[in-house]
Motif scaffolding. Structure first.
Motif, PDB file in Angstrom:
ATOM      1  N   SER A   1     -45.424  12.693  61.591  1.00  0.00           N
ATOM      2  CA  SER A   1     -44.059  12.557  62.106  1.00  0.00           C
ATOM      3  C   SER A   1     -43.753  13.594  63.190  1.00  0.00           C
ATOM      4  O   SER A   1     -42.677  13.565  63.794  1.00  0.00           O
ATOM      5  CB  SER A   1     -43.044  12.711  60.966  1.00  0.00           C
ATOM      6  N   PHE A   2     -44.713  14.475  63.444  1.00  0.00           N
ATOM      7  CA  PHE A   2     -44.497  15.553  64.411  1.00  0.00           C
ATOM      8  C   PHE A   2     -44.401  14.986  65.826  1.00  0.00           C
ATOM      9  O   PHE A   2     -45.215  14.164  66.245  1.00  0.00           O
ATOM     10  CB  PHE A   2     -45.646  16.558  64.336  1.00  0.00           C
ATOM     11  N   GLU A   3     -43.388  15.437  66.569  1.00  0.00           N
ATOM     12  CA  GLU A   3     -43.186  14.976  67.942  1.00  0.00           C
ATOM     13  C   GLU A   3     -43.925  15.907  68.897  1.00  0.00           C
ATOM     14  O   GLU A   3     -43.519  17.048  69.117  1.00  0.00           O
ATOM     15  CB  GLU A   3     -41.698  14.936  68.274  1.00  0.00           C
ATOM     16  N   LEU A   4     -44.990  15.417  69.461  1.00  0.00           N
ATOM     17  CA  LEU A   4     -45.822  16.233  70.347  1.00  0.00           C
ATOM     18  C   LEU A   4     -45.104  16.612  71.638  1.00  0.00           C
ATOM     19  O   LEU A   4     -45.448  17.612  72.273  1.00  0.00           O
ATOM     20  CB  LEU A   4     -47.116  15.485  70.664  1.00  0.00           C
ATOM     21  N   ASP A   5     -44.122  15.824  72.020  1.00  0.00           N
ATOM     22  CA  ASP A   5     -43.383  16.116  73.250  1.00  0.00           C
ATOM     23  C   ASP A   5     -42.213  17.066  73.008  1.00  0.00           C
ATOM     24  O   ASP A   5     -41.531  17.466  73.956  1.00  0.00           O
ATOM     25  CB  ASP A   5     -42.851  14.816  73.866  1.00  0.00           C
ATOM     26  N   GLY A   6     -41.982  17.408  71.740  1.00  0.00           N
ATOM     27  CA  GLY A   6     -40.873  18.301  71.416  1.00  0.00           C
ATOM     28  C   GLY A   6     -41.230  19.758  71.643  1.00  0.00           C
ATOM     29  O   GLY A   6     -42.371  20.109  71.955  1.00  0.00           O
ATOM     30  N   LYS A   7     -40.235  20.626  71.432  1.00  0.00           N
ATOM     31  CA  LYS A   7     -40.433  22.058  71.666  1.00  0.00           C
ATOM     32  C   LYS A   7     -40.823  22.819  70.401  1.00  0.00           C
ATOM     33  O   LYS A   7     -41.188  23.989  70.477  1.00  0.00           O
ATOM     34  CB  LYS A   7     -39.152  22.668  72.244  1.00  0.00           C
ATOM     35  N   GLU A   8     -40.728  22.169  69.263  1.00  0.00           N
ATOM     36  CA  GLU A   8     -41.009  22.859  68.005  1.00  0.00           C
ATOM     37  C   GLU A   8     -42.484  23.234  67.900  1.00  0.00           C
ATOM     38  O   GLU A   8     -43.369  22.460  68.282  1.00  0.00           O
ATOM     39  CB  GLU A   8     -40.628  21.977  66.820  1.00  0.00           C
ATOM     40  N   GLU A   9     -42.741  24.414  67.376  1.00  0.00           N
ATOM     41  CA  GLU A   9     -44.117  24.860  67.197  1.00  0.00           C
ATOM     42  C   GLU A   9     -44.730  24.193  65.966  1.00  0.00           C
ATOM     43  O   GLU A   9     -44.075  24.048  64.932  1.00  0.00           O
ATOM     44  CB  GLU A   9     -44.170  26.378  67.055  1.00  0.00           C
ATOM     45  N   GLY A  10     -45.992  23.828  66.091  1.00  0.00           N
ATOM     46  CA  GLY A  10     -46.677  23.149  65.003  1.00  0.00           C
ATOM     47  C   GLY A  10     -46.728  23.931  63.708  1.00  0.00           C
ATOM     48  O   GLY A  10     -46.381  23.403  62.639  1.00  0.00           O
ATOM     49  N   PRO A  11     -47.153  25.207  63.745  1.00  0.00           N
ATOM     50  CA  PRO A  11     -47.221  25.986  62.500  1.00  0.00           C
ATOM     51  C   PRO A  11     -45.880  26.091  61.789  1.00  0.00           C
ATOM     52  O   PRO A  11     -45.806  25.987  60.562  1.00  0.00           O
ATOM     53  CB  PRO A  11     -47.702  27.358  62.988  1.00  0.00           C
ATOM     54  N   ALA A  12     -44.806  26.286  62.565  1.00  0.00           N
ATOM     55  CA  ALA A  12     -43.473  26.404  61.963  1.00  0.00           C
ATOM     56  C   ALA A  12     -43.056  25.091  61.310  1.00  0.00           C
ATOM     57  O   ALA A  12     -42.468  25.079  60.220  1.00  0.00           O
ATOM     58  CB  ALA A  12     -42.458  26.811  63.026  1.00  0.00           C
ATOM     59  N   ALA A  13     -43.368  23.979  61.964  1.00  0.00           N
ATOM     60  CA  ALA A  13     -43.006  22.671  61.422  1.00  0.00           C
ATOM     61  C   ALA A  13     -43.750  22.395  60.117  1.00  0.00           C
ATOM     62  O   ALA A  13     -43.164  21.893  59.147  1.00  0.00           O
ATOM     63  CB  ALA A  13     -43.325  21.582  62.444  1.00  0.00           C
TER      64      ALA A  13
END
Length: 207
Positions: free
Chosen positions: A62-74
């Motif tokens: 469900s992670f949005e690759l185009d978003g600004k959120e960092e992967g580890p934090a998500a």
């Protein structure tokens, strides 16, 4: 690290199983940390770890690759959220069991002595409520367990429970009542609950 995780997430979203395993391996210490912390909600540590793994997988896809959120934090937040949700469900379940097993007046008595030497919470900790109650709940039929779950955990009305199973309101009420009586009778017979001592010194027993 963020760029590496995002790259693995990108690969995982395209079906790369090795990328998924790489993410799980990197976050293994974190997953074990939360699994051990919330172990009491599950029958085993492996079951708790399964919740952690599922949370990671759901986050990956469900992670949005185009978003600004960092992967580890998500990923970290996804694991935290999953276990906190399970913890709420766990507490709600045993609160529902308490309501199911004790009539209104007895629950009022328990509330009155919550801060006494033998408060309900203390008694629960001493006899390990989950392990003690499991055999008693297992004595019920599948239908009885399902009806108790819908009534006392999901808080469905008897009308709704009956409608979901093609039964009348009175029939649903009767099944729930019989299940509660069955559990309470078996518990009373085995003297599961310890005595509660009110401040005045009079001895009562929780049934």
């Amino acid at each position: 690290m963020n760029n590496i995780i995002r790259q693995w997430i990108r690969q995982a979203q395209t079906g790369d199983g090795e990328a998924v395993l790489a993410i799980l391996q990197v976050f293994r210490p974190l997953l074990y940390k939360y699994a051990r912390k919330y172990r009491y909600c599950y029958d085993s540590l492996d079951e708790a770890l399964s919740t952690a793994h599922l949370a990671v997988l759901e986050c990956i896809y469900s992670f949005e690759l185009d978003g600004k959120e960092e992967g580890p934090a998500a990923l970290r937040r996804a694991v935290q959220t999953a276990f906190r949700r399970e913890n709420r469900h766990f507490k709600a379940y045993w609160q529902a069991v308490e309501r199911m097993l004790f009539p209104q007046e007895e629950r009022a008595e328990i509330a009155l002595f919550r801060h006494s030497v033998c408060a309900f919470e203390t008694a629960v900790q001493r006899i390990e409520l989950q392990d003690e109650l499991a055999p008693y709940l297992q004595c019920l039929t599948e239908q009885e367990r399902r009806f108790l779950y819908l009534r006392y955990v999901k808080d469905y009305t008897f009308d709704t429970i009956g409608a979901l199973h093609g039964l009348s309101t009175s029939q649903a009420c009767k099944i729930v009542g019989q299940a509660v009586d069955k559990v309470k009778t078996k518990i009373k017979g085995d003297s599961l609950w310890p005595a509660v001592h009110p401040p005045c010194g009079k001895r009562n027993r929780i049934h």
